[in-house]
Write a protein that holds these residues in place. Structure first.
Motif, PDB file in Angstrom:
ATOM      1  N   TRP A  53      15.829 -22.545  20.897  1.00 26.40           N
ATOM      2  CA  TRP A  53      15.275 -22.679  19.552  1.00 26.40           C
ATOM      3  C   TRP A  53      15.598 -24.049  18.963  1.00 26.40           C
ATOM      4  O   TRP A  53      14.795 -24.616  18.209  1.00 26.40           O
ATOM      5  N   GLY A  54      16.763 -24.595  19.302  1.00 22.68           N
ATOM      6  CA  GLY A  54      17.084 -25.951  18.862  1.00 22.68           C
ATOM      7  C   GLY A  54      16.143 -26.973  19.470  1.00 22.68           C
ATOM      8  O   GLY A  54      15.706 -27.919  18.798  1.00 22.68           O
ATOM      9  N   ALA A  55      15.816 -26.797  20.766  1.00 21.34           N
ATOM     10  CA  ALA A  55      14.878 -27.697  21.424  1.00 21.34           C
ATOM     11  C   ALA A  55      13.491 -27.603  20.787  1.00 21.34           C
ATOM     12  O   ALA A  55      12.820 -28.625  20.569  1.00 21.34           O
ATOM     13  N   ILE A  56      13.061 -26.379  20.476  1.00 21.75           N
ATOM     14  CA  ILE A  56      11.760 -26.197  19.829  1.00 21.75           C
ATOM     15  C   ILE A  56      11.742 -26.863  18.455  1.00 21.75           C
ATOM     16  O   ILE A  56      10.772 -27.537  18.079  1.00 21.75           O
ATOM     17  N   ALA A  57      12.850 -26.713  17.700  1.00 24.10           N
ATOM     18  CA  ALA A  57      12.935 -27.360  16.392  1.00 24.10           C
ATOM     19  C   ALA A  57      12.849 -28.881  16.527  1.00 24.10           C
ATOM     20  O   ALA A  57      12.202 -29.555  15.713  1.00 24.10           O
ATOM     21  N   GLY A  58      13.492 -29.437  17.561  1.00 24.06           N
ATOM     22  CA  GLY A  58      13.426 -30.874  17.781  1.00 24.06           C
ATOM     23  C   GLY A  58      12.014 -31.353  18.090  1.00 24.06           C
ATOM     24  O   GLY A  58      11.578 -32.400  17.593  1.00 24.06           O
ATOM     25  N   LEU A  59      11.282 -30.584  18.903  1.00 23.34           N
ATOM     26  CA  LEU A  59       9.900 -30.963  19.225  1.00 23.34           C
ATOM     27  C   LEU A  59       8.996 -30.852  17.997  1.00 23.34           C
ATOM     28  O   LEU A  59       8.117 -31.699  17.783  1.00 23.34           O
ATOM     29  N   VAL A  60       9.214 -29.827  17.179  1.00 30.87           N
ATOM     30  CA  VAL A  60       8.449 -29.695  15.943  1.00 30.87           C
ATOM     31  C   VAL A  60       8.717 -30.886  15.025  1.00 30.87           C
ATOM     32  O   VAL A  60       7.792 -31.464  14.431  1.00 30.87           O
ATOM     33  N   ALA A  61       9.999 -31.279  14.910  1.00 28.17           N
ATOM     34  CA  ALA A  61      10.347 -32.432  14.076  1.00 28.17           C
ATOM     35  C   ALA A  61       9.688 -33.707  14.598  1.00 28.17           C
ATOM     36  O   ALA A  61       9.212 -34.537  13.819  1.00 28.17           O
ATOM     37  N   SER A  62       9.645 -33.874  15.924  1.00 31.43           N
ATOM     38  CA  SER A  62       8.999 -35.054  16.509  1.00 31.43           C
ATOM     39  C   SER A  62       7.515 -35.089  16.165  1.00 31.43           C
ATOM     40  O   SER A  62       6.963 -36.151  15.859  1.00 31.43           O
ATOM     41  N   ILE A  63       6.861 -33.928  16.209  1.00 29.22           N
ATOM     42  CA  ILE A  63       5.437 -33.872  15.876  1.00 29.22           C
ATOM     43  C   ILE A  63       5.217 -34.183  14.396  1.00 29.22           C
ATOM     44  O   ILE A  63       4.278 -34.899  14.022  1.00 29.22           O
ATOM     45  N   ILE A  64       6.090 -33.669  13.536  1.00 26.52           N
ATOM     46  CA  ILE A  64       5.949 -33.911  12.092  1.00 26.52           C
ATOM     47  C   ILE A  64       6.059 -35.397  11.770  1.00 26.52           C
ATOM     48  O   ILE A  64       5.367 -35.912  10.885  1.00 26.52           O
ATOM     49  N   THR A  65       6.921 -36.123  12.510  1.00 22.47           N
ATOM     50  CA  THR A  65       7.096 -37.555  12.226  1.00 22.47           C
ATOM     51  C   THR A  65       5.864 -38.374  12.594  1.00 22.47           C
ATOM     52  O   THR A  65       5.809 -39.569  12.271  1.00 22.47           O
ATOM     53  N   LEU A  66       4.880 -37.758  13.251  1.00 22.79           N
ATOM     54  CA  LEU A  66       3.628 -38.466  13.523  1.00 22.79           C
ATOM     55  C   LEU A  66       2.774 -38.604  12.262  1.00 22.79           C
ATOM     56  O   LEU A  66       1.939 -39.509  12.164  1.00 22.79           O
ATOM     57  N   VAL A  67       2.984 -37.715  11.288  1.00 21.75           N
ATOM     58  CA  VAL A  67       2.132 -37.696  10.092  1.00 21.75           C
ATOM     59  C   VAL A  67       2.219 -39.002   9.303  1.00 21.75           C
ATOM     60  O   VAL A  67       1.179 -39.579   8.937  1.00 21.75           O
ATOM     61  N   PRO A  68       3.415 -39.543   9.028  1.00 19.76           N
ATOM     62  CA  PRO A  68       3.465 -40.808   8.275  1.00 19.76           C
ATOM     63  C   PRO A  68       2.858 -41.992   9.024  1.00 19.76           C
ATOM     64  O   PRO A  68       2.613 -43.035   8.414  1.00 19.76           O
ATOM     65  N   LEU A  69       2.630 -41.846  10.310  1.00 23.64           N
ATOM     66  CA  LEU A  69       2.102 -42.947  11.109  1.00 23.64           C
ATOM     67  C   LEU A  69       0.599 -42.864  11.293  1.00 23.64           C
ATOM     68  O   LEU A  69       0.019 -43.633  12.072  1.00 23.64           O
ATOM     69  N   ARG A  70      -0.074 -41.951  10.595  1.00 20.70           N
ATOM     70  CA  ARG A  70      -1.471 -41.637  10.884  1.00 20.70           C
ATOM     71  C   ARG A  70      -2.421 -42.816  10.688  1.00 20.70           C
ATOM     72  O   ARG A  70      -3.536 -42.813  11.220  1.00 20.70           O
ATOM     73  N   LYS A  71      -2.023 -43.839   9.929  1.00 21.06           N
ATOM     74  CA  LYS A  71      -2.890 -45.010   9.767  1.00 21.06           C
ATOM     75  C   LYS A  71      -3.007 -45.815  11.059  1.00 21.06           C
ATOM     76  O   LYS A  71      -3.947 -46.576  11.233  1.00 21.06           O
ATOM     77  N   GLY A  72      -2.021 -45.677  11.936  1.00 24.29           N
ATOM     78  CA  GLY A  72      -2.081 -46.354  13.227  1.00 24.29           C
ATOM     79  C   GLY A  72      -1.941 -47.861  13.140  1.00 24.29           C
ATOM     80  O   GLY A  72      -2.600 -48.585  13.901  1.00 24.29           O
ATOM     81  N   ASP A  73      -1.082 -48.345  12.253  1.00 28.61           N
ATOM     82  CA  ASP A  73      -0.951 -49.791  12.058  1.00 28.61           C
ATOM     83  C   ASP A  73       0.497 -50.271  12.158  1.00 28.61           C
ATOM     84  O   ASP A  73       0.876 -51.276  11.559  1.00 28.61           O
ATOM     85  N   ARG A  74       1.315 -49.559  12.940  1.00 24.55           N
ATOM     86  CA  ARG A  74       2.741 -49.905  13.014  1.00 24.55           C
ATOM     87  C   ARG A  74       3.052 -50.524  14.375  1.00 24.55           C
ATOM     88  O   ARG A  74       2.594 -50.045  15.418  1.00 24.55           O
ATOM     89  N   THR A  75       3.838 -51.585  14.352  1.00 27.24           N
ATOM     90  CA  THR A  75       4.334 -52.213  15.574  1.00 27.24           C
ATOM     91  C   THR A  75       5.797 -52.565  15.379  1.00 27.24           C
ATOM     92  O   THR A  75       6.255 -52.779  14.250  1.00 27.24           O
ATOM     93  N   THR A  76       6.522 -52.661  16.457  1.00 23.22           N
ATOM     94  CA  THR A  76       7.918 -53.090  16.404  1.00 23.22           C
ATOM     95  C   THR A  76       8.304 -53.657  17.769  1.00 23.22           C
ATOM     96  O   THR A  76       7.549 -53.552  18.729  1.00 23.22           O
ATOM     97  N   PHE A  77       9.489 -54.258  17.822  1.00 24.76           N
ATOM     98  CA  PHE A  77       9.943 -54.966  19.026  1.00 24.76           C
ATOM     99  C   PHE A  77       8.937 -56.054  19.416  1.00 24.76           C
ATOM    100  O   PHE A  77       8.526 -56.144  20.573  1.00 24.76           O
ATOM    101  N   CYS A  78       8.542 -56.846  18.409  1.00 18.51           N
ATOM    102  CA  CYS A  78       7.602 -57.945  18.649  1.00 18.51           C
ATOM    103  C   CYS A  78       8.362 -59.262  18.745  1.00 18.51           C
ATOM    104  O   CYS A  78       9.400 -59.448  18.107  1.00 18.51           O
ATOM    105  N   LEU A  79       7.833 -60.185  19.540  1.00 16.35           N
ATOM    106  CA  LEU A  79       8.418 -61.519  19.621  1.00 16.35           C
ATOM    107  C   LEU A  79       8.116 -62.274  18.327  1.00 16.35           C
ATOM    108  O   LEU A  79       6.972 -62.292  17.874  1.00 16.35           O
TER     109      LEU A  79
END
Length: 504
Positions: A53-79
């Motif tokens: 159940w802890g693993a399932i909660a972690g996967l649910v949390a990972s999916i939820i964190t996709l919502v703030p990124l829905r614009k698709g305009d984020r980058t990181t680790f750039c030179l």
């Protein structure tokens, strides 16, 4: 944070901040994997299910964190010397594939709760599953070859252990060994190709590779072409494209059933995502090389998969999982078609691959969920064991029939039909008429074994039907995939629009 670069800029050029929100989905899965592994040391045996159940909660949390990124305009680790050269990009393509792999891992976790309670070591299982999911979620965001290879191996290495986790089971051990040897070979070939590409271009970032390959010195052109070819061969192994598919049937049959489902969806998504990134983003200059090669691989893969499935369909003593494995190989051929078409008509064809992958993920996970339910009564899970399923479990039989019709591309599985039409159109639009004809023939061939299996579900059982209680998590997995399949069949434009927004 210090970021390694392929050239040797000053130290100030390599220092930058990290966008933690952008990297949250794979990071959360990786952190929860470590937490579960440590917690396994302290949780008593009778309460090991809490780890699941802890693993399932972690996967649910990972999916939820996709919502703030829905614009698709984020980058990181750039030179800092080249802001367009980034190692991690959270664009629409990344988010769609991350949703697919994390959702697939979540459904796999639901199917696995009962097995970890009775037959599989809980701590190791959940750690390996979450680690693999973290690598699979990292891969679509990878925009340099080093990160791409690392993500691919993080997704693959735990999968070897998951396949062989049924301790004392000879078939499981053999499947894990075959999977390991084939994957190691693929990785070695791919690393050789990556090294050739780096030697030719002097960079590992995909966008910079694309620019450098436009003007490769004559003395390095042969090396560059060899690097491109070897890299594609490595990914062909990962995607189970023929003739590199030989590990698939035995691996799926020997693995725990939820892991076979995971490999058929998440493992395949990982391979195809990497293939899309290296072809469309890094190697567009050599489209005249990889385009025809992928078209031939697509035709060969779908034909080999369907013919092999056709040969075993009449013998209902064969494993249903083995039939799904050969079906998975055939589906890989369909998924290759739009990538090959992108070489001729642009990367807008990639949306067809994404649409097909989303459809396939839903219905194939649903089919494996029903297979997991049947396996509780019939551990051998043969085709003949599904005879009379409508009598004992009418709901499961109707859902399974729906999933098989989706895979066949027949009503009421409208989403399967639309996905196949989209892939077919991609081939026609790219001028690959011969490939469209091959695909049409293969779709007709596949109708035989899909419809035959569907018919078995509704034939009267020879004896009294047997019914074992269905675990709640398995029932939830079946219900979620069934509802998703019905909704998408009613509104297929949702998938098509979602896929169209996933372009780079």
């Amino acid at each position: 944070m210090t970021l390694a670069a392929t050239s040797a800029p000053s130290a100030g050029d390599l220092v930058q901040s990290v966008d933690w929100a952008a990297i949250a989905p794979p990071t959360i899965a990786a952190v929860v994997a470590l937490v579960v592994l440590v917690a396994d040391l302290f949780v008593p045996k009778e309460r090991k299910q809490l780890l699941g159940w802890g693993a399932i909660a972690g996967l649910v949390a990972s999916i939820i964190t996709l919502v703030p990124l829905r614009k698709g305009d984020r980058t990181t680790f750039c030179l800092t010397t080249d802001p367009d050269a980034c190692s991690y990009t959270a664009d629409h393509f990344t988010l769609v594939i991350q949703f697919l792999v994390l959702g697939g891992a979540l459904l796999t976790a639901l199917l696995s709760l009962h097995d970890t309670k009775e037959r599989l070591p809980a701590g190791e299982f959940w750690f390996l599953l979450l680690s693999s999911a973290a690598g699979a979620a990292l891969l679509p965001a990878s925009r340099d070859l080093a990160t791409l290879v690392v993500a691919l191996e993080v997704a693959s290495l735990p999968a070897f252990a998951l396949v062989g986790l049924k301790r004392g089971d000879r078939m499981s051990g053999e499947a894990a060994l075959k999977f390991f040897l084939s994957s190691v070979t693929a990785t070695a070939v791919m690393l050789l190709g990556v090294s050739f590409v780096y030697a030719s271009t002097g960079t590992l970032h995909l966008t910079e590779i694309a620019q450098s390959l436009d003007d490769v010195p004559a003395r390095l052109e042969t090396l560059a072409k060899a690097g491109v070819a070897l890299t594609l061969v490595g990914f062909a192994f990962k995607t189970a494209a023929a003739p590199f598919h030989f590990w698939v049937p035995d691996t799926y049959v020997g693995a725990p059933l939820p892991i076979a489902a995971y490999l058929s969806v998440v493992g395949k998504a990982v391979g195809f995502t990497g293939l899309v990134l290296v072809t469309v983003v890094a190697f567009p200059t050599y489209a005249d090389v990889w385009g025809p090669a992928l078209a031939v691989l697509a035709a060969l893969t779908m034909t080999v998969g369907n013919v092999a499935a056709l040969r075993q369909a009449p013998t209902r003593a064969w494993s249903a999982v083995r039939l799904l494995a050969w079906s998975s190989v055939a589906q890989a051929g369909y998924l290759l078609v739009p990538i090959a078409a992108a070489a001729y008509s642009g990367d807008d064809q990639i949306g067809a691959t994404v649409a097909y992958a989303l459809m396939y993920a839903v219905v194939n996970l649903g089919a494996f969920a029903v297979a997991a339910l049947v396996a509780r009564t019939y551990p051998l899970n043969r085709i003949s064991d599904y005879r009379g399923l409508y009598t004992s479990r009418p709901g499961a039989a109707l859902v399974m029939g729906f999933f098989l019709l989706c895979l066949a591309g027949l009503p009421p599985g409208i989403i399967g039909l639309f996905a196949k039409v989209t892939v077919f159109s991609a081939a026609v639009d790219a001028g690959l008429g011969w490939l469209a004809v091959v695909m049409g023939v293969n779709v007709v061939i596949a109708l035989y074994y899909y419809l035959q299996w569907t018919a078995v579900l509704f034939r009267p059982a020879e004896g009294a039907p047997t019914r074992q209680p269905a675990p709640a998590p398995v029932t939830v997995a079946i219900a979620v995939t069934a509802v998703a399949g019905v909704v998408l069949s009613g509104y297929p434009q949702l998938v098509l629009r979602f896929a169209a927004d996933s372009l780079f």
